[in-house]
Enzyme design. Structure first.
Site, mmCIF file in Angstrom:
data_model
loop_
_atom_site.group_PDB
_atom_site.id
_atom_site.type_symbol
_atom_site.label_atom_id
_atom_site.label_comp_id
_atom_site.label_asym_id
_atom_site.label_seq_id
_atom_site.Cartn_x
_atom_site.Cartn_y
_atom_site.Cartn_z
ATOM 1 N N LYS A 20 115.209 76.828 29.849
ATOM 2 C CA LYS A 20 116.675 76.831 29.813
ATOM 3 C C LYS A 20 117.153 76.037 28.584
ATOM 4 O O LYS A 20 116.353 75.328 27.940
ATOM 5 C CB LYS A 20 117.199 76.231 31.112
ATOM 6 C CG LYS A 20 116.893 77.104 32.361
ATOM 7 C CD LYS A 20 117.337 76.392 33.630
ATOM 8 C CE LYS A 20 117.123 77.248 34.867
ATOM 9 N NZ LYS A 20 117.510 76.505 36.098
ATOM 10 N N TYR A 60 121.130 85.933 37.998
ATOM 11 C CA TYR A 60 121.377 85.060 39.145
ATOM 12 C C TYR A 60 122.258 85.734 40.199
ATOM 13 O O TYR A 60 122.925 85.034 40.963
ATOM 14 C CB TYR A 60 122.017 83.751 38.676
ATOM 15 C CG TYR A 60 121.053 82.781 38.013
ATOM 16 C CD1 TYR A 60 119.953 82.272 38.706
ATOM 17 C CD2 TYR A 60 121.249 82.359 36.698
ATOM 18 C CE1 TYR A 60 119.076 81.375 38.112
ATOM 19 C CE2 TYR A 60 120.364 81.457 36.095
ATOM 20 C CZ TYR A 60 119.285 80.967 36.806
ATOM 21 O OH TYR A 60 118.416 80.072 36.219
ATOM 22 N N PHE A 68 128.126 76.530 42.969
ATOM 23 C CA PHE A 68 127.634 76.087 41.652
ATOM 24 C C PHE A 68 127.439 77.246 40.679
ATOM 25 O O PHE A 68 127.051 77.025 39.527
ATOM 26 C CB PHE A 68 126.326 75.290 41.803
ATOM 27 C CG PHE A 68 125.195 76.038 42.468
ATOM 28 C CD1 PHE A 68 124.405 76.930 41.751
ATOM 29 C CD2 PHE A 68 124.923 75.855 43.824
ATOM 30 C CE1 PHE A 68 123.357 77.617 42.362
ATOM 31 C CE2 PHE A 68 123.871 76.533 44.446
ATOM 32 C CZ PHE A 68 123.093 77.426 43.711
ATOM 33 N N ARG A 96 105.472 78.604 40.308
ATOM 34 C CA ARG A 96 106.472 77.824 41.053
ATOM 35 C C ARG A 96 105.943 76.424 41.376
ATOM 36 O O ARG A 96 106.679 75.446 41.320
ATOM 37 C CB ARG A 96 106.865 78.544 42.352
ATOM 38 C CG ARG A 96 107.671 79.814 42.148
ATOM 39 C CD ARG A 96 109.090 79.553 41.729
ATOM 40 N NE ARG A 96 109.883 78.928 42.750
ATOM 41 C CZ ARG A 96 111.222 78.859 42.731
ATOM 42 N NH1 ARG A 96 111.907 79.417 41.732
ATOM 43 N NH2 ARG A 96 111.871 78.250 43.674
ATOM 44 N N THR A 102 113.314 72.847 43.143
ATOM 45 C CA THR A 102 114.580 73.136 42.461
ATOM 46 C C THR A 102 115.271 71.829 42.056
ATOM 47 O O THR A 102 115.794 71.711 40.951
ATOM 48 C CB THR A 102 115.492 73.965 43.391
ATOM 49 O OG1 THR A 102 114.792 75.173 43.723
ATOM 50 C CG2 THR A 102 116.803 74.288 42.728
ATOM 51 N N ARG A 113 109.239 69.938 36.343
ATOM 52 C CA ARG A 113 110.520 69.297 36.660
ATOM 53 C C ARG A 113 110.315 67.832 37.074
ATOM 54 O O ARG A 113 111.152 66.973 36.780
ATOM 55 C CB ARG A 113 111.246 70.079 37.754
ATOM 56 C CG ARG A 113 111.855 71.394 37.233
ATOM 57 C CD ARG A 113 112.323 72.260 38.385
ATOM 58 N NE ARG A 113 113.015 73.484 37.950
ATOM 59 C CZ ARG A 113 113.232 74.514 38.764
ATOM 60 N NH1 ARG A 113 112.827 74.478 40.019
ATOM 61 N NH2 ARG A 113 113.862 75.575 38.308
ATOM 62 N N ASN A 123 117.744 71.375 35.086
ATOM 63 C CA ASN A 123 116.339 71.319 35.512
ATOM 64 C C ASN A 123 115.395 72.107 34.605
ATOM 65 O O ASN A 123 114.303 72.475 35.006
ATOM 66 C CB ASN A 123 116.203 71.695 36.994
ATOM 67 C CG ASN A 123 116.660 73.106 37.292
ATOM 68 O OD1 ASN A 123 117.077 73.832 36.394
ATOM 69 N ND2 ASN A 123 116.568 73.517 38.537
ATOM 70 N N GLU A 137 113.108 90.638 37.157
ATOM 71 C CA GLU A 137 113.503 89.767 36.038
ATOM 72 C C GLU A 137 112.826 90.191 34.736
ATOM 73 O O GLU A 137 113.462 90.185 33.680
ATOM 74 C CB GLU A 137 113.176 88.308 36.390
ATOM 75 C CG GLU A 137 114.081 87.775 37.491
ATOM 76 C CD GLU A 137 113.650 86.445 38.103
ATOM 77 O OE1 GLU A 137 114.292 86.014 39.070
ATOM 78 O OE2 GLU A 137 112.679 85.842 37.615
HETATM 79 N N1 UDP Z 1 121.366 75.054 41.055
HETATM 80 C C1 UDP Z 1 122.382 74.120 40.989
HETATM 81 N N2 UDP Z 1 122.784 73.503 42.140
HETATM 82 C C2 UDP Z 1 122.190 73.748 43.339
HETATM 83 C C3 UDP Z 1 121.158 74.700 43.403
HETATM 84 C C4 UDP Z 1 120.770 75.336 42.241
HETATM 85 O O1 UDP Z 1 122.932 73.863 39.919
HETATM 86 O O2 UDP Z 1 122.578 73.143 44.345
HETATM 87 C C5 UDP Z 1 120.918 75.724 39.820
HETATM 88 C C6 UDP Z 1 119.605 75.150 39.293
HETATM 89 O O3 UDP Z 1 119.677 75.149 37.853
HETATM 90 C C7 UDP Z 1 118.585 76.158 39.785
HETATM 91 C C8 UDP Z 1 119.383 77.449 39.668
HETATM 92 O O4 UDP Z 1 120.703 77.095 40.072
HETATM 93 O O5 UDP Z 1 117.400 76.141 39.003
HETATM 94 C C9 UDP Z 1 118.891 78.597 40.525
HETATM 95 O O6 UDP Z 1 118.826 78.189 41.863
HETATM 96 P P1 UDP Z 1 117.569 78.540 42.756
HETATM 97 O O7 UDP Z 1 117.878 78.138 44.164
HETATM 98 O O8 UDP Z 1 117.149 79.942 42.509
HETATM 99 O O9 UDP Z 1 116.464 77.495 42.208
HETATM 100 P P2 UDP Z 1 115.136 77.756 41.340
HETATM 101 O O10 UDP Z 1 114.587 79.095 41.736
HETATM 102 O O11 UDP Z 1 115.537 77.699 39.887
HETATM 103 O O12 UDP Z 1 114.229 76.623 41.704
HETATM 104 MG MG MG Z 2 115.464 80.953 41.887
#
Ligand code: UDP
Ligand code: MG
Length: 162
Positions: A20, A60, A68, A96, A102, A113, A123, A137
Site C-alpha cells: 500500500k 474492496y 471506514f 496471510r 488486519t 504487519r 497497515n 483480485e
Molecule cells: N480497515 C480499516 N479499519 C478497520 C478494518 C479494516 O481501516 O476497522 C482497512 C485496513 O487497511 C485493512 C483494509 O481495510 O487492511 C481491508 O480490510 P480487511 O478486513 O479485508 O483486512 P485485511 O484483509 O487487509 O487484513
Molecule cells: Mg481483506
C-alpha cells in the site's frame, strides 16, 4: 509419463499481494519482496500503479458498507502501490500468515504487519484472503499478458516433488 504429468500440471496456487502507499513511502517494498522470495514463493507478476478510486472500490467491494470504507479508498489511493502475484503451494493462506492480523497491534512480531506498522488504517500491505478472492483480485489488477510463466531453477530445492 512423468514428463506428461509435469507438462499437464496446473500452476501452483497464486495470491495477490499489494504494498500500500504507506509501505511504498516507507521504503518497505524490498523487505516485503524479500520475505516472499526467501520463503520460496515465486514472483510471476509485478508493477507499480496509481490506483483510481473506481479500481479500489471494486477491489474492496465487499467492504463498501463499512464506516471506514471512504477513508480506506482515500488511503490506498493516496500514492502509488506495488502490485504483485506470488505463486506456490498454499501461498494464499501462508501469505496471510506472513502478513499478520488486519490490526497490526494484534500481529505477532515476525509478521510483516507485526514488524513494520501500528495503525489498522496504515497497515502497509494487502493479501488475498482466499483462493477465490485471489483469482478475482489477480484478474482485476493484471491482464493475462502481464502474468509471467517461468520455471525457477530453485524449484527442486524448494519442493520435494518439483
Ligand atoms: N480497515 C480499516 N479499519 C478497520 C478494518 C479494516 O481501516 O476497522 C482497512 C485496513 O487497511 C485493512 C483494509 O481495510 O487492511 C481491508 O480490510 P480487511 O478486513 O479485508 O483486512 P485485511 O484483509 O487487509 O487484513
Ligand atoms: Mg481483506
Amino acid at each position: 509419463w512423468e514428463k506428461l504429468v509435469r507438462v499437464m500440471r496446473m500452476p501452483r496456487e497464486r495470491t495477490y499481494i499489494m504494498v500500500k502507499p504507506d509501505g511504498v513511502q516507507r521504503g518497505l517494498v524490498g523487505e516485503i519482496i524479500k520475505r516472499f522470495e526467501q520463503r520460496g514463493f515465486k514472483l510471476v507478476a509485478m508493477k507499480m500503479k496509481a490506483a483510481s478510486p473506481e479500481l479500489l472500490q471494486q477491489h474492496y467491494a465487499d467492504l463498501s458498507s463499512k464506516p471506514f470504507f471512504p477513508g480506506l479508498i482515500a488511503y490506498v489511493g493516496s500514492g502509488p502501490v506495488v502490485c504483485m502475484v506470488w505463486e506456490g503451494t498454499d501461498v494464499v493462506k501462508t501469505g496471510r500468515k506472513m502478513l499478520g492480523e488486519t490490526k497490526p497491534l494484534e500481529s505477532n512480531p515476525g509478521t510483516i504487519r507485526g514488524d513494520y506498522c501500528i495503525d489498522v488504517g496504515r497497515n502497509i500491505i494487502h493479501g488475498s484472503d482466499s483462493v477465490d478472492s485471489a483469482n478475482k483480485e489477480i484478474n482485476l489488477w493484471f491482464t493475462p499478458e502481464e502474468i509471467c510463466e517461468w520455471r525457477s531453477m530453485e524449484e527442486p530445492w524448494v519442493y520435494e516433488k518439483a
